[in-house]
Design a protein around this motif. Structure first.
Motif: not given
Length: 502
Positions: A427-437, A452-459
């Motif tokens: 929730q505090s990552a801002g515009r930091l790119p994240i690549v998830l496999t 759960g992580f993807l839902a939080a990231a989307k929000d």
């Protein structure tokens, strides 16, 4: 005829076994649900001297009163502590010990000692000598998840638990368990609740890492059952739990395979054919340098765990990490592997410090562009990503994660919203790119953390690129020899390098 002694966990009493006991009795079994001193409708009996030994004495009296010469004794959660203590005193009366979604306490372990410090602080609060006899309060309606996953529980079940729960006498949780070794040869069964973070498949994978602490689980006298539910299966899945207990009493269940002579999955070759490259070893850090212009960007690969301290080779020499590091070096970046010391759940803070130190060592290297760094987390190392997601440094250009655990599993005994909770930190990552496999055939308990992580990231509006591996398993980069696996690795590396170079 089989006789069962059913021992509840923290804050609850014999009432919690009502549905399971009824089903077991319908099968013809003799059943003895136990309410320990100070718990349930016996909470008025708690006093300053109520401790773990009190609860062990409770069970010894039950064992002595049951006419059946051989008992199956079941311990849920905390209940396994008095179960083991009582079985140690009456080993000749015990046909089987059942660990119901419980840990494996050893001689000298106290129940709270096995939990993360943040959870201990939450339960005990700021306690001084004057609080030694103050009981540990039962959870409120929204607090049961601190003791384990509430998956499968209805609102009515949670309300009932809250209404009937009793404060836990403090010394029952803090007094060490004392065992003589008399139970060493007794048959045992583990009933694992997958939504709480453990499954037969996960245990088998951990055994494959060579952890000597888990080798006793491969004894043929040890069996296992999976239940697809949360930490309170007697309420969420009473029929399935009853069937598992009856099967356990009959000697049935899955047996784990001992680590065989053949090569374990994590030591299979890397999925890509990568030319061998020289490495430079600096303490716990290995650097694989590119042939092109320097300084170059760097990718630090963070292994998972916990990995036994005695495991050889150590993770930085596992094919997945040497392969990834060599591959990115061939594409113009410095590949970095590190042994960060995540040997047990209590080691996350130490591992985080070691990863941070490794990153600083890499950034200070004259062959590295210290302002173009990516950190790539794997498997059980995923919770370590919360450190940089919560406050991304300016030099961090990308975070990557491959088949990661992205929240503390419920049975880890760690605060779900604490220091190592990526779903909170993102929730505090801002515009930091994240690549998830992520892999299609991920272990369910891990897949839940990714969702759960993807839902939080989307929000939060975080930038997450998801790379899916059809038919992929956890550890696909060494266990799946498929074009889909190879394509996923190439795709993920290409994305991370693009973020480093942009």
């Amino acid at each position: 005829m089989t006789a069962f002694v059913l021992v509840p966990g923290s804050w609850t009493g014999g009432w919690i076994w009502q549905e399971v006991a009824a089903r077991l009795r319908e099968s013809g079994a003799e059943v003895h649900p136990v309410t320990l001193t100070g718990m349930g409708d016996r909470q008025h009996l708690a006093g300053p001297g109520t401790d773990l030994e009190t609860h062990i004495d409770d069970l010894v009296r039950v064992i002595d009163e049951v006419r059946d010469p051989q008992l199956v004794i079941v311990g849920h959660d905390y209940g396994i502590h008095p179960v083991l203590g009582a079985a140690d005193r009456r080993p000749d009366r015990i046909a089987r010990i059942v660990y119901l979604d419980a840990g494996m306490p050893q001689d000298g372990d106290a129940a709270l000692q096995l939990a993360d410090q943040s959870v201990r602080d939450l339960l005990l609060g700021p306690a001084g000598p004057e609080d030694a006899d103050r009981p540990v309060p039962a959870p409120g309606p929204d607090g049961w998840q601190r003791g384990g996953s509430v998956a499968g529980l209805t609102e009515e079940a949670l309300a009932r638990m809250t209404r009937l729960a009793a404060p836990q006498p403090r010394a029952t949780l803090t007094q060490p368990l004392r065992l003589s070794g008399a139970i060493a040869d007794l048959p045992t069964t583990g009933v694992l609740c997958t939504a709480n973070g453990t499954s037969i498949a996960l245990l088998q994978a951990l055994v494959g890492l060579g952890d000597p602490r888990l080798q006793p689980l491969t004894d043929p006298r040890v069996s296992f059952f999976d239940l697809d539910t949360g930490h309170w299966p007697m309420l969420s899945a009473p029929e399935e739990l009853s069937a598992a207990l009856l099967a356990a009493a009959a000697g049935e269940g899955h047996r784990l395979s001992a680590a065989a002579a053949e090569r374990p999955a994590h030591l299979e070759p890397f999925v890509l054919d990568v030319p061998e490259r020289p490495r430079e070893r600096v303490g716990a850090v290995d650097l694989y340098r590119p042939d092109g212009d320097l300084p170059a960007p760097a990718i630090v690969f963070v292994h998972g765990g916990p990995v036994p301290a005695g495991a050889r080779p150590t993770p930085r020499d596992w094919p997945s990490f040497t392969g990834h590091a060599g591959y990115v070096a061939g594409l113009g970046a410095v590949g970095v592997t590190v042994d960060h010391g995540l040997h047990g759940l209590e080691d996350f803070a130490k591992a985080a410090e070691n990863v941070a130190a490794a990153v600083e060592l890499v950034r200070a290297d004259p062959g590295v562009d210290g302002d173009r760094i990516a950190i790539w987390y794997f498997s059980g190392g995923g919770p370590l990503s919360a450190e940089v997601l919560a406050a991304p440094p300016t030099w961090l250009r990308c975070v990557a994660a491959t088949y990661p655990v992205l929240a503390p599993l419920p049975n880890w005994g760690m605060a779900a919203d604490g220091r190592f909770a990526p779903a909170v930190a993102v929730q505090s990552a801002g515009r930091l790119p994240i690549v998830l496999t992520r892999v299609e055939l991920e272990l369910p308990e891990i897949a839940t953390t990714v969702e759960g992580f993807l839902a939080a990231a989307k929000d939060a509006g975080a930038e997450v690129e998801v790379i899916d591996v059809p038919g992929g398993h956890h550890g696909f980069d060494t266990v799946d020899r498929t074009e889909e696996a190879r394509a996923a690795v190439r795709h993920a590396v290409r994305s991370v390098l693009e973020h480093l170079r942009s």
